[in-house]
Design a protein around this motif. Structure first.
Motif, short mmCIF file in Angstrom:
data_model
loop_
_atom_site.label_atom_id
_atom_site.label_comp_id
_atom_site.label_asym_id
_atom_site.label_seq_id
_atom_site.Cartn_x
_atom_site.Cartn_y
_atom_site.Cartn_z
N SER A 105 -1.54 -9.97 -3.65
CA SER A 105 -0.45 -10.92 -3.47
C SER A 105 -0.65 -12.08 -4.43
O SER A 105 -1.76 -12.35 -4.89
CB SER A 105 -0.37 -11.41 -2.03
OG SER A 105 -1.56 -12.08 -1.67
N CYS A 106 0.46 -12.74 -4.73
CA CYS A 106 0.44 -13.86 -5.65
C CYS A 106 1.37 -14.94 -5.11
O CYS A 106 2.47 -14.64 -4.64
CB CYS A 106 0.93 -13.39 -7.02
SG CYS A 106 1.13 -14.73 -8.21
N SER A 153 -2.19 -18.81 -7.18
CA SER A 153 -3.28 -18.08 -6.52
C SER A 153 -2.97 -16.59 -6.45
O SER A 153 -1.85 -16.19 -6.16
CB SER A 153 -3.54 -18.64 -5.13
OG SER A 153 -2.41 -18.46 -4.32
N ILE A 154 -3.99 -15.81 -6.71
CA ILE A 154 -3.92 -14.35 -6.63
C ILE A 154 -4.99 -13.88 -5.66
O ILE A 154 -6.13 -14.33 -5.72
CB ILE A 154 -4.14 -13.71 -8.02
CG1 ILE A 154 -2.94 -14.01 -8.93
CG2 ILE A 154 -4.37 -12.20 -7.91
CD1 ILE A 154 -3.11 -13.54 -10.37
N ARG A 155 -4.58 -12.99 -4.77
CA ARG A 155 -5.51 -12.42 -3.79
C ARG A 155 -5.43 -10.90 -3.88
O ARG A 155 -4.33 -10.35 -3.92
CB ARG A 155 -5.16 -12.90 -2.38
CG ARG A 155 -5.34 -14.39 -2.22
CD ARG A 155 -4.54 -14.99 -1.07
NE ARG A 155 -3.12 -14.72 -1.10
CZ ARG A 155 -2.22 -15.38 -1.85
NH1 ARG A 155 -2.62 -16.34 -2.65
NH2 ARG A 155 -0.94 -15.07 -1.80
N LEU A 156 -6.59 -10.25 -3.92
CA LEU A 156 -6.63 -8.78 -3.93
C LEU A 156 -7.27 -8.29 -2.64
O LEU A 156 -8.25 -8.86 -2.17
CB LEU A 156 -7.45 -8.25 -5.11
CG LEU A 156 -6.94 -8.52 -6.52
CD1 LEU A 156 -7.73 -7.68 -7.52
CD2 LEU A 156 -5.47 -8.25 -6.67
N SER A 157 -6.69 -7.22 -2.10
CA SER A 157 -7.24 -6.64 -0.87
C SER A 157 -8.62 -6.06 -1.13
O SER A 157 -8.86 -5.39 -2.14
CB SER A 157 -6.31 -5.53 -0.38
OG SER A 157 -6.93 -4.83 0.69
N HIS A 158 -9.52 -6.27 -0.17
CA HIS A 158 -10.87 -5.72 -0.27
C HIS A 158 -10.85 -4.19 -0.32
O HIS A 158 -11.81 -3.57 -0.75
CB HIS A 158 -11.71 -6.19 0.93
CG HIS A 158 -11.31 -5.54 2.22
ND1 HIS A 158 -10.14 -5.88 2.88
CD2 HIS A 158 -11.89 -4.56 2.95
CE1 HIS A 158 -10.03 -5.14 3.97
NE2 HIS A 158 -11.07 -4.34 4.04
N ARG A 159 -9.73 -3.58 0.09
CA ARG A 159 -9.62 -2.12 0.07
C ARG A 159 -9.64 -1.56 -1.35
O ARG A 159 -9.89 -0.38 -1.55
CB ARG A 159 -8.35 -1.66 0.80
CG ARG A 159 -8.39 -2.01 2.29
CD ARG A 159 -7.09 -1.67 2.98
NE ARG A 159 -5.97 -2.32 2.33
CZ ARG A 159 -4.80 -1.73 2.07
NH1 ARG A 159 -4.58 -0.49 2.43
NH2 ARG A 159 -3.84 -2.39 1.48
N LEU A 160 -9.40 -2.41 -2.35
CA LEU A 160 -9.45 -1.97 -3.75
C LEU A 160 -10.88 -1.83 -4.25
O LEU A 160 -11.12 -1.18 -5.25
CB LEU A 160 -8.72 -2.98 -4.65
CG LEU A 160 -7.20 -3.00 -4.54
CD1 LEU A 160 -6.65 -4.28 -5.16
CD2 LEU A 160 -6.60 -1.78 -5.22
N GLN A 161 -11.81 -2.46 -3.56
CA GLN A 161 -13.20 -2.41 -3.99
C GLN A 161 -13.69 -0.97 -3.92
O GLN A 161 -13.51 -0.30 -2.91
CB GLN A 161 -14.07 -3.33 -3.14
CG GLN A 161 -13.73 -4.79 -3.36
CD GLN A 161 -14.40 -5.72 -2.37
OE1 GLN A 161 -14.85 -5.30 -1.31
NE2 GLN A 161 -14.46 -7.00 -2.71
N SER A 196 0.84 -1.18 0.00
CA SER A 196 0.00 0.00 0.00
C SER A 196 0.90 1.26 0.00
O SER A 196 1.65 1.46 0.89
CB SER A 196 -0.85 0.04 1.24
OG SER A 196 -1.71 -1.03 1.30
N ALA A 197 1.92 0.81 -0.05
CA ALA A 197 2.87 1.89 0.03
C ALA A 197 2.06 3.20 -0.20
O ALA A 197 1.22 3.24 -0.21
CB ALA A 197 4.06 1.47 -0.77
N GLN A 250 -5.51 -8.39 4.05
CA GLN A 250 -4.33 -7.71 3.49
C GLN A 250 -4.49 -6.21 3.70
O GLN A 250 -5.16 -5.54 2.94
CB GLN A 250 -4.18 -8.02 1.99
CG GLN A 250 -3.75 -9.43 1.74
CD GLN A 250 -3.37 -9.65 0.28
OE1 GLN A 250 -3.16 -8.72 -0.47
NE2 GLN A 250 -3.27 -10.91 -0.10
N ASN A 251 -3.87 -5.72 4.77
CA ASN A 251 -3.99 -4.30 5.08
C ASN A 251 -2.72 -3.53 4.77
O ASN A 251 -2.72 -2.30 4.85
CB ASN A 251 -4.39 -4.13 6.54
CG ASN A 251 -5.78 -4.69 6.79
OD1 ASN A 251 -6.70 -4.44 6.03
ND2 ASN A 251 -5.92 -5.47 7.84
#
Length: 198
Positions: free
Chosen positions: A121-122, A128-136, A8-9, A115-116
């Motif tokens: 992440s991959c 597997s790829i995971r996206l933070s809910h903060r992108l929603q 999140s830099a 993921q805060n």
């Protein structure tokens, strides 16, 4: 586990030049200046156009800045019609086809809430790829950039020159990175009571 640390830099209507189209259905931006409008800026979709209403006194530079701000706001509102994991997977597959000739094939793509400190992440070994809910709720081009970043890790695990060359294919890489950096910077600012946007 080599997880990726994406940290999140008025006057006649005019269309500003050089603005990228936003959203899948948007082909044009029309700016309407009004002498009655003193401070507020607003925007809405009208068919395949985006209408941005601004005060007549605004300079060209202010107009350009506010058009971009309002386009981002509209895109964020529209993307709140949230993508589920299945739609996210379909989007990743489309992006892989478009930018990586279909070579990046994730086994799973999903939203996560744990993921805060990173946007995505991959794990290449698992695909597997995971996206933070903060992108929603962020603009689509930002979500697409993060998806492409993680897809690129299925092809190149680290962040070396080869990895960044892959992402050069996406025309909004720098803009999306700037957006995410702005979000991180804004989170660090003190929240002042009574502050309001025009």
């Amino acid at each position: 586990m080599p997880a990726d640390p994406l940290q999140s830099a008025g006057s006649p209507p005019r269309s500003p030049s050089g603005l990228p189209p936003r959203g899948p259905a948007t082909s044009a931006v029309e700016v309407r200046r009004s002498a009655r409008r003193s401070r507020t800026v607003s925007a809405y979709r009208e068919g395949d156009r985006t209408i941005v209403l601004i005060p007549a006194r605004m300079s060209e530079a202010e107009e350009q800045r506010w058009v971009m701000v309002m386009l981002d706001k509209l895109a964020a509102q529209e993307s709140k019609r949230m993508l589920g994991d299945a739609e996210l997977t379909e989007r990743a597959e489309r992006l892989s086809e478009q930018y990586f000739e279909g070579r990046a094939r994730p086994a799973s793509v999903r939203w996560v809430t744990n993921q805060n400190t990173r946007w995505g992440s991959c794990t290449p070994a698992e695909g597997s790829i995971r996206l933070s809910h903060r992108l929603q709720g962020m603009p689509e081009y930002v979500v697409d950039y993060v998806l492409l970043h993680e897809l690129a890790h299925l092809l190149v695990p680290g962040h070396g020159p080869r990895f960044w060359r892959l992402l050069e294919a996406y025309p909004r890489t720098e803009r999306a990175r700037g957006y995410l950096e702005g979000v991180v910077a804004a989170d660090r600012l003190p929240h002042l009571p009574g502050a309001r946007e025009e």
